[in-house]
Design a protein around this motif. Structure first.
Motif, PDB file in Angstrom:
ATOM      1  N   GLY A 118       0.836  -1.193   0.000  1.00 22.13           N
ATOM      2  CA  GLY A 118       0.000   0.000   0.000  1.00 22.13           C
ATOM      3  C   GLY A 118       0.864   1.234   0.000  1.00 22.13           C
ATOM      4  N   SER A 119       0.219   2.399   0.046  1.00 19.62           N
ATOM      5  CA  SER A 119       1.010   3.625   0.072  1.00 19.62           C
ATOM      6  C   SER A 119       0.262   4.719   0.803  1.00 19.62           C
ATOM      7  N   THR A 120       1.034   5.689   1.241  1.00 20.60           N
ATOM      8  CA  THR A 120       0.530   6.924   1.822  1.00 20.60           C
ATOM      9  C   THR A 120       1.095   8.044   0.958  1.00 20.60           C
ATOM     10  N   ASP A 121       0.808   9.284   1.339  1.00 20.74           N
ATOM     11  CA  ASP A 121       1.390  10.417   0.601  1.00 20.74           C
ATOM     12  C   ASP A 121       2.901  10.454   0.740  1.00 20.74           C
ATOM     13  N   GLU A 122       3.426   9.884   1.826  1.00 23.10           N
ATOM     14  CA  GLU A 122       4.852   9.964   2.128  1.00 23.10           C
ATOM     15  C   GLU A 122       5.666   8.738   1.716  1.00 23.10           C
ATOM     16  N   ILE A 152       5.743   4.190   0.449  1.00 20.87           N
ATOM     17  CA  ILE A 152       5.181   2.914   0.000  1.00 20.87           C
ATOM     18  C   ILE A 152       5.404   1.944   1.144  1.00 20.87           C
ATOM     19  N   GLN A 153       4.381   1.209   1.501  1.00 22.22           N
ATOM     20  CA  GLN A 153       4.479   0.299   2.636  1.00 22.22           C
ATOM     21  C   GLN A 153       4.249  -1.131   2.171  1.00 22.22           C
ATOM     22  N   THR A 190       9.269   0.052   4.668  1.00 16.93           N
ATOM     23  CA  THR A 190       8.769   1.364   4.280  1.00 16.93           C
ATOM     24  C   THR A 190       9.776   1.983   3.322  1.00 16.93           C
ATOM     25  N   LYS A 236       8.894   8.176  -0.674  1.00 16.46           N
ATOM     26  CA  LYS A 236       8.643   8.655  -2.035  1.00 16.46           C
ATOM     27  C   LYS A 236       9.527   9.861  -2.315  1.00 16.46           C
ATOM     28  N   LYS A 268       5.359  13.922  -4.364  1.00 18.47           N
ATOM     29  CA  LYS A 268       4.411  14.112  -3.260  1.00 18.47           C
ATOM     30  C   LYS A 268       3.373  15.168  -3.633  1.00 18.47           C
TER      31      LYS A 268
END
Length: 144
Positions: free
Chosen positions: A46-50, A52-53, A129, A132, A137
């Motif tokens: 998955g990912s967040t704005d900050e 990739i997990q 983790t 990015k 961003k």
């Protein structure tokens, strides 16, 4: 009036066709988000704005036997899971647990920054983790 009659369950038929296509093409992954169901270790990506997990479920693997590398846009997770010691004189009649060497290669998105990688292992789960790049961003644009 149509001459076509379908007397079965449509969803069962679609599942059957999907299994045949998967068998025909050998369960080839279509992207970094999919792979064979029996691959080890199983992954959540998955990912967040900050960042990739990536979460790799690897119970029974010693952290010292894990190797995580990032090279040319790919992340590689490799290692070995040993079989638990069997009781003396026992014979197995069923084995469902994977043992042996494994290797998973994941293609990373272009916005992954290979200089910002962190990995930790706890309770049979490997957490990775990957930051990015700054240019990728999201940012708010002020309207003048």
């Amino acid at each position: 009036m149509s001459d076509f009659y379908f007397g079965g369950d449509l969803f069962s038929e679609l599942d059957r066709v999907q299994r045949q296509v998967s068998t025909l093409f050998g369960n080839v992954p279509s992207s970094m988000r999919s792979s064979r169901a029996d691959s080890f270790p199983q992954l959540n990506i998955g990912s967040t704005d900050e960042a990739i997990q990536i979460v790799a479920f690897a119970p029974g693997v010693e952290p010292a036997s894990l190797d995580v590398t990032v090279d040319k846009g790919t992340l590689t997770i490799s290692g070995e899971r040993r079989a638990p010691a069997a009781a003396e004189g026992s014979r197995a009649y069923a084995k469902e647990r994977f043992k042996g060497s494994f290797r998973r290669v994941i293609e990373l998105p272009q916005n992954a920054d290979s200089d910002k990688v962190e990995a930790r292992y706890e309770n049979g789960t490997l957490f990775i983790t990957i930051g990015k790049r700054e240019a990728s961003k999201p940012r708010a644009i002020t309207i003048q």
